[in-house]
Design a protein around this motif. Structure first.
Motif, PDB file in Angstrom:
ATOM      1  N   TRP A   1      -3.405   5.050   0.535  1.00  0.00           N
ATOM      2  CA  TRP A   1      -4.189   3.859   0.218  1.00  0.00           C
ATOM      3  C   TRP A   1      -5.639   3.976   0.672  1.00  0.00           C
TER       4      TRP A   1
ATOM      5  N   GLN B   1       0.815  -1.210   0.000  1.00  0.00           N
ATOM      6  CA  GLN B   1       0.000   0.000   0.000  1.00  0.00           C
ATOM      7  C   GLN B   1       0.856   1.271   0.000  1.00  0.00           C
TER       8      GLN B   1
ATOM      9  N   HIS C   1      -2.308   0.077  -9.787  1.00  0.00           N
ATOM     10  CA  HIS C   1      -2.409   0.925  -8.605  1.00  0.00           C
ATOM     11  C   HIS C   1      -1.782   2.283  -8.927  1.00  0.00           C
TER      12      HIS C   1
ATOM     13  N   THR D   1      -1.362   5.401  -6.343  1.00  0.00           N
ATOM     14  CA  THR D   1      -1.695   5.630  -4.942  1.00  0.00           C
ATOM     15  C   THR D   1      -0.981   6.839  -4.372  1.00  0.00           C
TER      16      THR D   1
END
Length: 554
Positions: A440, A419, A435, A437
Motif C-alpha cells: 500500500w 490495504q 485498487h 496493490t
C-alpha cells in the motif's frame, strides 16, 4: 606559517624552500594549467635528426637521448599489422589479412590497411567502448536486484556516430540535448539517451525525492567528466580542493538538469517513461512493407463498402423476423455470475453452489435481468481461486449494481483487511474506485471516478485495465459512459502474490462489505474496447434461461 591560531602544523623545510624558489623565479602567477590555451611548440632539438619521420618523433627521441637511450628497432610487418588492427578494432587481424599485407609491397600498403580498418564496423565499436564506459552505459538499472532495461539502441547510435565520423561538436550537441533540437529526428532523440544511462532505484522503502536528486547529481558529474575532463562531483559538498570549481558552480550546472520530470522510485523490469519507438533499420524496412500491405488491404475493403452496406441491411431485416439474439461478449470471459439462484455465502469455502444453509443463505431478489444477489453488508460470495490477474495482465471487471450505501466492495481478489495485497473494485464515498496493490505504501495503483454515482438505482459499472502498469491504461465506465478519473497513486512496479479468493461483495475487510444488489458479474482476461463495454450490459429476458443452462450454476 601557517599562523599558530590556525592549529595546523608548520610548513616543512622543503615546502618553504619551494616558496623561496618560486619567489626567486619571479613569483609568476597564472591561471590553472588546465585552462591555459595550449600553444604548438617547436619540434625538440635532437642529435640523430635522420631518425624522426614526423614532429612527434622529435619529442620522443629528445627524451630518449636525455635518458641516454636509443630507439628500439622498427617493428616487422607482422607486428605492425597486429598492432594497428588491435588498436583500431580491438581484434587481431585474420590470417588472410596478414598475408595480404605481407604481399603488398607498395609504398602505401600500411595506409591502405588503416583505411580498410577505419571503414570496418569494428572501428566504431572499438572507439565507442571507452565512450560507453565514461557515459556509464548498461542494460540494467544498477541498484539492488539490477533489473533489466534496454539502452542498447543508444549504444548503437554511438557506434554508428563513430563509424560515420560525426563531427565532435555535433556528437556533443545531440547527446546532451538532441531531443530539444528544432524538429528533432528520432536518431537525435535517441542520442539524448546519454542522460538516461544513470542508475535508477526500484527498492521498496526509499525516499523518492532523495534519489531523484541523486539522478540529477549523477548527470552533472558524468557530463562534466566526459566533456570537461574535471572531477566536478567533488564540489557537490564543498569548493573543489584542487580544480577551480566552486560548490555554487556545481549547483549552477545542477539547475540545468533539475527540470527533468523524473521520479526517484522507478520500475525494476524495463525502461521508465517517457518512451519513444526506436525500430532498427531492418525493422523499419519491415514496417514500411507492412504499411504498404495495409494500404492495399484498406483499398480492397473500401471497394467492398457498397456490397457490405447492402448485406448489412439484409441482415438487420432478418433479425426483425428472428428470436432475440445474445449480444453478450464472450471472448476472454473467465468468470460469469448471473446470480439467478441461491448460493452459499462467503462463510463457506469453495465455489458457490445451488442451495445453501439457513445461517449462510444469500437472499436473491428481482434483479436487472431475472434475479440478483441482495447483499446486506455482511454476506458475500466466495468464488475461489479464479481471476488471478497479475500486474502486467490486462483484465476487465463488469457488473450491474444497485447500491444503497456509498461504500462497499463490488468484487475483488484481495486480502480481506484494509490495504491488503491484490485488486478490487469498490464504491468509496459514492465514487467507483480501483485498487491494484502490492504494498500500500509504495507499490500499487489507485484511482477513482471524479464524480459520484446516484444511490438507490441501477447502474452498469465496468473497469478495463490494459496491463501496462500505469493509471493511463485504466478506463471506468458508468452506464456505458467513460468517466473522468482522479489518480491517487501510480507506482505499480511489482508482481502480486494472491492469498485470497475472488469475492463478490467483499474485499479489504468487513467494513467494505457491499450494501445493495449485484447482478450479472463478468470478468474478462483482456481489456474490452469501448464498443465491447457498451455491449456487455445488453441482456434480454427472452434468451436468458437458455444462456444460464449453458453457463452452469450461479
Amino acid at each position: 606559517m601557517p599562523p599558530a591560531y590556525a592549529g595546523q602544523p608548520k610548513l616543512s623545510d622543503r615546502e618553504i624552500n619551494l616558496i623561496r624558489l618560486w619567489i626567486a623565479q619571479g613569483a609568476k602567477w597564472q591561471k590553472h594549467w588546465a585552462f591555459v590555451p595550449p600553444k604548438r611548440p617547436q619540434p625538440a632539438q635532437v642529435k640523430k635528426r635522420d631518425w624522426s619521420r614526423n614532429p612527434i618523433d622529435h619529442f620522443i627521441l629528445s627524451r630518449l637521448e636525455q635518458e641516454g637511450l636509443t630507439p628500439s628497432p622498427e617493428a616487422d610487418r607482422n607486428t605492425l599489422i597486429r598492432r594497428v588492427t588491435l588498436d583500431l578494432t580491438g581484434l587481431p587481424p585474420t590470417p588472410p589479412e596478414v598475408d595480404a599485407f605481407l604481399k603488398d609491397k607498395s609504398p602505401n600498403a600500411y595506409e591502405r590497411v588503416i583505411d580498410r580498418l577505419l571503414q570496418s564496423p569494428r572501428y566504431g565499436e572499438r572507439m565507442a567502448a571507452r565512450w560507453l564506459d565514461a557515459a556509464r552505459y548498461a542494460d540494467t538499472n544498477g541498484y539492488q536486484s539490477d533489473g533489466v532495461r534496454s539502452m542498447w539502441r543508444w549504444r548503437d547510435w554511438v557506434i554508428d556516430a563513430f563509424n560515420r565520423n560525426m563531427p565532435f561538436d555535433q556528437l556533443t550537441i545531440e547527446q546532451i540535448a538532441g531531443d530539444m533540437l528544432p524538429h528533432a529526428t528520432r536518431e537525435q532523440k535517441l542520442a539524448s539517451a546519454f542522460n538516461r544511462n544513470h542508475r535508477t532505484n526500484a527498492e521498496g522503502g526509499i525516499v523518492p525525492e532523495e534519489f531523484r536528486v541523486e539522478y540529477v547529481a549523477d548527470r552533472v558529474q558524468t557530463t562534466s567528466t566526459v566533456w570537461l575532463g574535471l572531477t566536478v562531483g567533488c564540489a557537490r559538498c564543498h569548493d573543489h580542493k584542487y580544480d577551480p570549481i566552486k560548490q555554487k558552480e556545481f549547483y549552477q550546472l545542477f539547475a540545468y538538469f533539475n527540470n527533468v520530470p523524473e521520479k526517484g522510485l522507478v520500475y525494476n523490469f524495463g525502461n521508465e517513461e517517457p518512451f519513444i519507438k526506436a525500430p532498427t533499420a531492418e525493422q523499419e524496412a519491415r514496417l514500411k512493407d507492412l504499411d504498404k500491405k495495409i494500404l492495399v488491404a484498406e483499398q480492397k475493403f473500401a471497394a467492398l463498402q457498397p456490397e457490405l452496406a447492402k448485406t448489412q441491411r439484409a441482415w438487420e431485416e432478418s433479425l426483425r423476423q428472428s428470436p432475440a439474439v445474445d449480444w453478450s461478449v464472450r471472448d476472454g470471459l473467465v468468470l460469469h455470475y448471473p446470480l439467478e439462484g441461491f448460493l452459499v455465502a462467503g462463510c463457506h469455502e469453495g465455489r458457490p453452489v445451488i442451495g445453501g444453509t439457513p445461517d449462510c443463505e444469500l437472499p436473491f431478489v428481482t434483479g436487472k435481468v431475472g434475479r440478483a444477489g441482495n447483499f446486506d453488508g455482511k454476506r458475500f460470495i466466495d468464488a475461489g481461486d479464479v481471476a488471478g490477474f497479475n500486474y502486467q495482465d490486462p483484465f476487465t471487471l463488469a457488473a450491474w449494481i444497485y447500491p444503497t450505501a456509498p461504500n462497499g466492495a463490488l468484487m475483488s481478489r484481495i486480502e480481506d483487511f484494509p490495504q491488503g495485497e491484490g485488486y478490487g473494485l469498490y464504491l468509496k464515498d459514492g465514487k467507483v474506485r480501483l485498487h491494484i496493490t502490492k504494498r500500500w505504501t509504495d507499490i500499487g495503483l489507485r484511482l477513482e471516478t471524479a464524480n459520484t454515482l446516484e444511490l438507490n438505482r441501477w447502474h452498469h459499472v465496468a473497469m478495463t485495465y490494459d496491463g501496462k502498469r500505469k493509471a493511463a491504461g485504466v478506463r471506468i465506465y458508468i452506464d456505458n459512459e467513460p468517466q473522468k478519473l482522479t489518480v491517487l497513486f501510480d507506482e505499480l512496479t511489482w508482481s502480486i502474490d494472491y492469498r485470497a479468493p475472488f469475492r463478490i461483495g467483499a474485499g479489504e475487510g468487513p467494513e467494505n462489505r457491499f450494501h445493495g444488489i449485484i447482478d450479472e458479474v463478468r470478468v474478462y482476461n483482456r481489456a474490452l474496447s469501448p464498443e465491447e463495454v457498451a455491449v456487455v450490459p445488453i441482456l434480454r429476458d427472452c434468451f436468458y434461461t437458455s444462456r444460464k443452462e449453458k453457463l452452469g450454476p450461479g
